[in-house]
Write a protein that holds these residues in place. Structure first.
Motif, PDB file in Angstrom:
ATOM      1  N   PRO A 110       0.822  -1.211   0.000  1.00 45.06           N
ATOM      2  CA  PRO A 110       0.000   0.000   0.000  1.00 45.06           C
ATOM      3  C   PRO A 110       0.854   1.259   0.000  1.00 45.06           C
ATOM      4  O   PRO A 110       1.932   1.300   0.592  1.00 45.06           O
ATOM      5  CB  PRO A 110      -0.792  -0.122   1.312  1.00 45.06           C
ATOM      6  N   ARG A 111       0.374   2.278  -0.708  1.00 50.65           N
ATOM      7  CA  ARG A 111       1.087   3.547  -0.782  1.00 50.65           C
ATOM      8  C   ARG A 111       0.281   4.631  -0.063  1.00 50.65           C
ATOM      9  O   ARG A 111      -0.954   4.573  -0.037  1.00 50.65           O
ATOM     10  CB  ARG A 111       1.299   3.930  -2.247  1.00 50.65           C
ATOM     11  N   PRO A 112       0.949   5.627   0.524  1.00 53.42           N
ATOM     12  CA  PRO A 112       0.225   6.678   1.238  1.00 53.42           C
ATOM     13  C   PRO A 112      -0.698   7.455   0.308  1.00 53.42           C
ATOM     14  O   PRO A 112      -0.426   7.622  -0.886  1.00 53.42           O
ATOM     15  CB  PRO A 112       1.338   7.583   1.770  1.00 53.42           C
ATOM     16  N   LEU A 113      -1.784   7.937   0.871  1.00 51.77           N
ATOM     17  CA  LEU A 113      -2.644   8.855   0.141  1.00 51.77           C
ATOM     18  C   LEU A 113      -1.969  10.225   0.071  1.00 51.77           C
ATOM     19  O   LEU A 113      -1.086  10.532   0.881  1.00 51.77           O
ATOM     20  CB  LEU A 113      -3.991   8.984   0.853  1.00 51.77           C
ATOM     21  N   PRO A 114      -2.368  11.074  -0.872  1.00 53.26           N
ATOM     22  CA  PRO A 114      -1.818  12.436  -0.900  1.00 53.26           C
ATOM     23  C   PRO A 114      -2.047  13.141   0.435  1.00 53.26           C
ATOM     24  O   PRO A 114      -3.079  12.927   1.095  1.00 53.26           O
ATOM     25  CB  PRO A 114      -2.611  13.103  -2.033  1.00 53.26           C
ATOM     26  N   ASP A 115      -1.115  13.969   0.822  1.00 52.27           N
ATOM     27  CA  ASP A 115      -1.223  14.650   2.123  1.00 52.27           C
ATOM     28  C   ASP A 115      -2.520  15.437   2.243  1.00 52.27           C
ATOM     29  O   ASP A 115      -3.169  15.418   3.304  1.00 52.27           O
ATOM     30  CB  ASP A 115      -0.029  15.590   2.317  1.00 52.27           C
ATOM     31  N   ARG A 116      -2.905  16.142   1.193  1.00 46.29           N
ATOM     32  CA  ARG A 116      -4.123  16.950   1.276  1.00 46.29           C
ATOM     33  C   ARG A 116      -5.348  16.064   1.513  1.00 46.29           C
ATOM     34  O   ARG A 116      -6.307  16.472   2.184  1.00 46.29           O
ATOM     35  CB  ARG A 116      -4.296  17.760  -0.012  1.00 46.29           C
ATOM     36  N   THR A 117      -5.307  14.843   0.983  1.00 45.67           N
ATOM     37  CA  THR A 117      -6.424  13.920   1.169  1.00 45.67           C
ATOM     38  C   THR A 117      -6.479  13.429   2.600  1.00 45.67           C
ATOM     39  O   THR A 117      -7.550  13.352   3.211  1.00 45.67           O
ATOM     40  CB  THR A 117      -6.291  12.733   0.199  1.00 45.67           C
ATOM     41  N   VAL A 118      -5.314  13.107   3.152  1.00 45.63           N
ATOM     42  CA  VAL A 118      -5.278  12.657   4.543  1.00 45.63           C
ATOM     43  C   VAL A 118      -5.754  13.769   5.473  1.00 45.63           C
ATOM     44  O   VAL A 118      -6.521  13.533   6.417  1.00 45.63           O
ATOM     45  CB  VAL A 118      -3.855  12.201   4.917  1.00 45.63           C
ATOM     46  N   VAL A 119      -5.328  14.997   5.201  1.00 38.02           N
ATOM     47  CA  VAL A 119      -5.783  16.128   6.014  1.00 38.02           C
ATOM     48  C   VAL A 119      -7.297  16.271   5.907  1.00 38.02           C
ATOM     49  O   VAL A 119      -7.989  16.495   6.918  1.00 38.02           O
ATOM     50  CB  VAL A 119      -5.082  17.429   5.578  1.00 38.02           C
ATOM     51  N   ARG A 120      -7.830  16.140   4.721  1.00 40.61           N
ATOM     52  CA  ARG A 120      -9.279  16.212   4.520  1.00 40.61           C
ATOM     53  C   ARG A 120      -9.996  15.116   5.313  1.00 40.61           C
ATOM     54  O   ARG A 120     -11.042  15.365   5.937  1.00 40.61           O
ATOM     55  CB  ARG A 120      -9.599  16.077   3.024  1.00 40.61           C
ATOM     56  N   ILE A 122      -8.892  13.600   8.053  1.00 45.43           N
ATOM     57  CA  ILE A 122      -8.795  13.888   9.488  1.00 45.43           C
ATOM     58  C   ILE A 122      -9.768  14.992   9.886  1.00 45.43           C
ATOM     59  O   ILE A 122     -10.393  14.939  10.953  1.00 45.43           O
ATOM     60  CB  ILE A 122      -7.346  14.280   9.850  1.00 45.43           C
ATOM     61  N   GLU A 123      -9.921  15.983   9.018  1.00 47.79           N
ATOM     62  CA  GLU A 123     -10.756  17.138   9.363  1.00 47.79           C
ATOM     63  C   GLU A 123     -12.252  16.852   9.224  1.00 47.79           C
ATOM     64  O   GLU A 123     -13.064  17.485   9.905  1.00 47.79           O
ATOM     65  CB  GLU A 123     -10.381  18.323   8.471  1.00 47.79           C
ATOM     66  N   THR A 124     -12.642  15.921   8.360  1.00 46.59           N
ATOM     67  CA  THR A 124     -14.072  15.774   8.060  1.00 46.59           C
ATOM     68  C   THR A 124     -14.663  14.411   8.389  1.00 46.59           C
ATOM     69  O   THR A 124     -15.874  14.287   8.497  1.00 46.59           O
ATOM     70  CB  THR A 124     -14.330  16.056   6.570  1.00 46.59           C
TER      71      THR A 124
END
Length: 499
Positions: A110-120, A122-124
């Motif tokens: 597995p590869r990490p998701l884009p940082d902006r996606t992970v932040v999204r 966590i926030e929502t």
């Protein structure tokens, strides 16, 4: 096709379509027709078990069935940027699958998701969907979480890290954070850490009965003398590990009648010279082996210990989740040059191992060193990789064939090997003779037959025959040499429209 997807197929026509969904040569139009299938098995294979071209990804993301989108959300072969398009999916269960680490196999990790996606996320997302994010968070974002502009990300960063690991400046900043939730989390983290370092608090929190909480405190908590005395008779192995165990108790543990306790003590970095000398001649071979890799020993002292390193199957892929994290190369070099096989094995699994040491360890006398180097180093030489596969029959054996440097030309020579796993190598050869591929579809081993049915060198008449084979029809349908006209015929035969 994965076994669970195959099992969901209810008939030969559906199994053929599920195999066709995995065909790397299937054109976009064929894949879109398969996406319109009523079969869950077909859509699982298509959306979860392979990489997809852009137009098909567009159709999957917009698909009205949430299960279909959910299959794609957990696809480890898909580019993370493609999976990230589901971050705001209206269906809770799709979002939940996106936030869960896709399964790993011997083909891809597995590869990490884009940082902006992970932040999204966590926030929502709801909190119960966040606990499995794990390696979906990139190493860079993990390092930056406690100083991230988003208070929810900072709060999650606190919960993922120990207070001890944070710098004093970061601790102070979190305790004075403008967000009350972050301040509360930071205070709770600090309080938990300080209680763990307070012997009186540990005694107060220590459950009387054996349980996970008691074991955790005995392993990691600061222990008062009376707690140590009680544990010495009831849980000696746990305090043998604990950094706060006093030297006099460590000396007692080094002479404990249980060899497992002595082996635990043998790896302590603060072990005194007298205890090291005693454990070096311990009657138990496991204790001597544990002591033999102690960092305080010289090479001469190691060599004087009568230890034995067994060859087993524990030479596996050692995933590196933070490629930017460079180890202590001086320490790595010392291990690589050690006469001790276990220390050389530790060096061999480092992806940052310098080229001269790669060349040295590639010809190491120890099988474990060679296999760990082959499984983990990006520049492992081709000859080593093939040797690893032929000599090592333990778990993760097949993974080494996925290495970019693994040789494929000439592997057809293994088609007659008595080991079915080695016979499979012949089917990695892009130039395997057609008659050899044909013969291997009749092999006594089911995995060899399956691989042969998908080989593009298989004669067309044999591919056609296997499409009616109850066992191998779905494998033949996944063969990239399958004519496109036949693909449309399979779709039509299963009751799907072709125009």
């Amino acid at each position: 096709m994965t076994p669970d997807a195959t099992e969901k197929a209810t008939g030969p026509g559906e199994r053929r379509l599920a195999g066709l969904a995995l065909n790397p040569a299937a054109p976009v139009d064929v894949l879109l027709r398969l996406l319109a299938s009523d079969s869950a098995a077909v859509r699982v294979a298509l959306c979860r078990d392979r990489a997809l071209p852009g137009p098909v990804v567009d159709a999957v993301v917009a698909h009205p069935d949430w299960r279909t989108r959910g299959f794609f959300a957990e696809n480890p072969y898909a580019d993370p940027e493609q999976r990230a398009r589901l971050v705001d999916d209206p269906e809770y269960r799709v979002r939940g699958r996106l936030a869960r680490e896709p399964r790993a196999d011997d083909v891809c990790m597995p590869r990490p998701l884009p940082d902006r996606t992970v932040v999204r996320i966590i926030e929502t997302y709801e909190d119960e969907l966040l606990w499995e994010l794990n390696r979906l968070i990139s190493p860079g974002l993990q390092r930056a979480m406690t100083t991230h502009p988003s208070p929810k990300v900072r709060g999650m960063g606190i919960s993922r890290l120990s207070w001890k690991s944070l710098t004093p400046d970061t601790r102070d900043a979190l305790l004075a954070d403008p967000d009350p939730g972050v301040r509360k989390s930071a205070e709770a983290n600090r309080s938990s850490y300080e209680r763990l370092r307070d012997p009186d608090a540990v005694r107060e929190d220590l459950p009387a009965h054996h349980c996970h909480a008691r074991t955790h405190l005995l392993l990691y908590g600061a222990l008062a003398p009376d707690v140590v005395a009680e544990a010495l008779s009831q849980n000696p192995w746990s305090i043998a590990f604990n950094d706060s165990t006093p030297p006099e108790t460590v000396a007692l543990l080094a002479a404990h009648p249980d060899p497992e306790v002595r082996a635990e003590v043998a790896v302590r970095s603060d072990l005194g010279p007298a205890e090291r000398r005693a454990l070096a001649v311990d009657p138990d071979p496991g204790v001597r082996l544990a002591l033999s890799v102690h960092p305080a020993l010289t090479e001469a002292e190691r060599a004087a210990i009568d230890y034995e390193v067994e060859q087993d199957d524990a030479y596996c892929l050692w995933p590196v989740y933070d490629p930017e994290s460079v180890p202590d190369l001086e320490l790595v070099r010392a291990r690589a040059l050690s006469a001790h096989p276990l220390l050389r094995r530790r060096a061999a699994r480092e992806m940052h191992l310098p080229a001269d040491l790669v060349a040295l360890l590639a010809d190491d006398a120890d099988l474990g060193v060679r296999v760990l180097l082959g499984q983990n180093h990006p520049d492992a030489p081709a000859a080593l990789l093939l040797r690893c596969f032929l000599e090592h029959t333990g778990r993760d054996r097949w993974h080494v064939t996925r290495h970019a440097n693994f040789p494929r030309a000439g592997l057809a020579r293994f088609a007659g090997d008595e080991d079915p796993a080695v016979r499979r190598l012949a089917l990695l050869d892009p130039e395997v003779p057609a008659e050899t591929a044909d013969r291997l579809t009749r092999d006594v081993d089911s995995q060899v037959r399956a691989d042969a049915a998908r080989h593009p060198r298989l004669p067309q008449d044999r591919i056609a025959a296997l499409l009616d084979d109850p066992e191998l029809a779905h494998r033949a349908a996944a063969n990239p040499a399958l004519p496109v006209a036949t693909m449309y015929t399979l779709i039509a035969a299963a009751g799907q429209p072709v125009s």
